[in-house]
Write a protein that holds these residues in place. Sequence first.
Motif, PDB file in Angstrom:
ATOM      1  N   ARG A  55      11.017   2.547 -10.271  1.00  0.00           N
ATOM      2  CA  ARG A  55      10.428   3.253  -9.141  1.00  0.00           C
ATOM      3  C   ARG A  55      10.212   2.231  -8.037  1.00  0.00           C
ATOM      4  O   ARG A  55      10.231   1.039  -8.283  1.00  0.00           O
ATOM      5  CB  ARG A  55       9.131   3.940  -9.511  1.00  0.00           C
ATOM      6  CG  ARG A  55       8.061   2.964 -10.010  1.00  0.00           C
ATOM      7  CD  ARG A  55       6.704   3.426  -9.701  1.00  0.00           C
ATOM      8  NE  ARG A  55       6.274   2.792  -8.460  1.00  0.00           N
ATOM      9  CZ  ARG A  55       5.036   2.705  -8.066  1.00  0.00           C
ATOM     10  NH1 ARG A  55       4.085   3.209  -8.801  1.00  0.00           N
ATOM     11  NH2 ARG A  55       4.709   2.118  -6.949  1.00  0.00           N
ATOM     12  N   GLY A  56       9.993   2.706  -6.825  1.00  0.00           N
ATOM     13  CA  GLY A  56       9.800   1.811  -5.688  1.00  0.00           C
ATOM     14  C   GLY A  56      11.098   1.607  -4.928  1.00  0.00           C
ATOM     15  O   GLY A  56      12.123   2.204  -5.247  1.00  0.00           O
ATOM     16  N   ILE A  57      11.052   0.750  -3.938  1.00  0.00           N
ATOM     17  CA  ILE A  57      12.245   0.526  -3.117  1.00  0.00           C
ATOM     18  C   ILE A  57      13.325  -0.173  -3.924  1.00  0.00           C
ATOM     19  O   ILE A  57      13.043  -0.935  -4.837  1.00  0.00           O
ATOM     20  CB  ILE A  57      11.933  -0.286  -1.838  1.00  0.00           C
ATOM     21  CG1 ILE A  57      11.408  -1.689  -2.185  1.00  0.00           C
ATOM     22  CG2 ILE A  57      10.976   0.438  -0.926  1.00  0.00           C
ATOM     23  CD1 ILE A  57      11.376  -2.621  -1.009  1.00  0.00           C
ATOM     24  N   GLN A  58      14.535   0.111  -3.609  1.00  0.00           N
ATOM     25  CA  GLN A  58      15.678  -0.522  -4.258  1.00  0.00           C
ATOM     26  C   GLN A  58      16.477  -1.269  -3.193  1.00  0.00           C
ATOM     27  O   GLN A  58      17.657  -1.054  -3.008  1.00  0.00           O
ATOM     28  CB  GLN A  58      16.534   0.523  -4.979  1.00  0.00           C
ATOM     29  CG  GLN A  58      15.789   1.287  -6.050  1.00  0.00           C
ATOM     30  CD  GLN A  58      15.247   0.393  -7.148  1.00  0.00           C
ATOM     31  OE1 GLN A  58      15.948  -0.437  -7.691  1.00  0.00           O
ATOM     32  NE2 GLN A  58      13.970   0.568  -7.474  1.00  0.00           N
ATOM     33  N   ASP A  59      15.794  -2.118  -2.467  1.00  0.00           N
ATOM     34  CA  ASP A  59      16.368  -2.865  -1.364  1.00  0.00           C
ATOM     35  C   ASP A  59      17.172  -4.058  -1.886  1.00  0.00           C
ATOM     36  O   ASP A  59      17.267  -4.289  -3.083  1.00  0.00           O
ATOM     37  CB  ASP A  59      15.228  -3.341  -0.446  1.00  0.00           C
ATOM     38  CG  ASP A  59      15.676  -3.548   0.981  1.00  0.00           C
ATOM     39  OD1 ASP A  59      16.864  -3.393   1.266  1.00  0.00           O
ATOM     40  OD2 ASP A  59      14.813  -3.866   1.810  1.00  0.00           O
ATOM     41  N   PRO A 107       1.377  -0.458  -5.058  1.00  0.00           N
ATOM     42  CA  PRO A 107       1.976   0.188  -3.876  1.00  0.00           C
ATOM     43  C   PRO A 107       3.190   1.036  -4.262  1.00  0.00           C
ATOM     44  O   PRO A 107       3.966   0.657  -5.145  1.00  0.00           O
ATOM     45  CB  PRO A 107       2.403  -1.001  -3.003  1.00  0.00           C
ATOM     46  CG  PRO A 107       1.586  -2.155  -3.479  1.00  0.00           C
ATOM     47  CD  PRO A 107       1.339  -1.915  -4.939  1.00  0.00           C
ATOM     48  N   ASN A 108       3.352   2.187  -3.608  1.00  0.00           N
ATOM     49  CA  ASN A 108       4.475   3.088  -3.907  1.00  0.00           C
ATOM     50  C   ASN A 108       5.827   2.424  -3.725  1.00  0.00           C
ATOM     51  O   ASN A 108       6.763   2.701  -4.462  1.00  0.00           O
ATOM     52  CB  ASN A 108       4.404   4.341  -3.031  1.00  0.00           C
ATOM     53  CG  ASN A 108       3.275   5.253  -3.441  1.00  0.00           C
ATOM     54  OD1 ASN A 108       2.845   5.235  -4.587  1.00  0.00           O
ATOM     55  ND2 ASN A 108       2.786   6.039  -2.497  1.00  0.00           N
ATOM     56  N   GLN A 109       5.944   1.555  -2.723  1.00  0.00           N
ATOM     57  CA  GLN A 109       7.230   0.929  -2.439  1.00  0.00           C
ATOM     58  C   GLN A 109       7.502  -0.298  -3.321  1.00  0.00           C
ATOM     59  O   GLN A 109       8.612  -0.797  -3.357  1.00  0.00           O
ATOM     60  CB  GLN A 109       7.336   0.546  -0.953  1.00  0.00           C
ATOM     61  CG  GLN A 109       6.482  -0.625  -0.529  1.00  0.00           C
ATOM     62  CD  GLN A 109       5.036  -0.271  -0.234  1.00  0.00           C
ATOM     63  OE1 GLN A 109       4.557   0.814  -0.562  1.00  0.00           O
ATOM     64  NE2 GLN A 109       4.307  -1.195   0.367  1.00  0.00           N
ATOM     65  N   PHE A 110       6.496  -0.774  -4.056  1.00  0.00           N
ATOM     66  CA  PHE A 110       6.646  -1.950  -4.912  1.00  0.00           C
ATOM     67  C   PHE A 110       7.593  -1.634  -6.069  1.00  0.00           C
ATOM     68  O   PHE A 110       7.336  -0.722  -6.859  1.00  0.00           O
ATOM     69  CB  PHE A 110       5.274  -2.378  -5.447  1.00  0.00           C
ATOM     70  CG  PHE A 110       5.284  -3.672  -6.215  1.00  0.00           C
ATOM     71  CD1 PHE A 110       5.298  -4.880  -5.552  1.00  0.00           C
ATOM     72  CD2 PHE A 110       5.271  -3.661  -7.599  1.00  0.00           C
ATOM     73  CE1 PHE A 110       5.296  -6.074  -6.257  1.00  0.00           C
ATOM     74  CE2 PHE A 110       5.269  -4.846  -8.317  1.00  0.00           C
ATOM     75  CZ  PHE A 110       5.289  -6.063  -7.641  1.00  0.00           C
ATOM     76  N   PRO A 111       8.711  -2.378  -6.213  1.00  0.00           N
ATOM     77  CA  PRO A 111       9.661  -2.093  -7.294  1.00  0.00           C
ATOM     78  C   PRO A 111       9.085  -2.415  -8.667  1.00  0.00           C
ATOM     79  O   PRO A 111       8.584  -3.512  -8.898  1.00  0.00           O
ATOM     80  CB  PRO A 111      10.842  -3.020  -6.996  1.00  0.00           C
ATOM     81  CG  PRO A 111      10.662  -3.461  -5.583  1.00  0.00           C
ATOM     82  CD  PRO A 111       9.195  -3.433  -5.318  1.00  0.00           C
TER      83      PRO A 111
END
Length: 146
Positions: A15-19, A73-77
């Motif tokens: 979950r989170g960003i996959q940057d 954090p929601n964006q934390f991978p």
Amino acid sequence: MYLALKDLGSLFDSRGIQDDLSFASVSDQANEAQPKGLFISFNGTDGELSEAISNGAIAAIWNINYDLPKYTPNQFPVFFTNDPAAAIVTILKRYIEKLNGETDKIMEITNFKFSNKKLLNKNNETYDIAVMLNEITSKNKPEGRE
């Protein structure tokens, strides 16, 4: 060559960003500096992930048997596994595959640092990246060349 977020994407549910992030370190030590680090949690204690983030972790491997802290954090991978020790072996194998064939004598590499003695005794893998790189380069050298 650094271990990258995309290298882990096919290995674990996440979950989170996959940057396009790269990891300068991989560690199970929340209380030590790990700039651009991938933190691996073994005990899922409250505050452990927060401490790792404050020390520079930009992603985490988390045991699916423990609740992810609500402050994450929601964006934390976050990559989920049911066996963090096996996850480390999988990550090391993926990283070795990634480095296989690299011939640069000077390159930036991901620093792997583990303190969990049970982990070190459980696996027969080496965690010394210098030893792993030496094994890779010796496999790729033509016969009779040093």
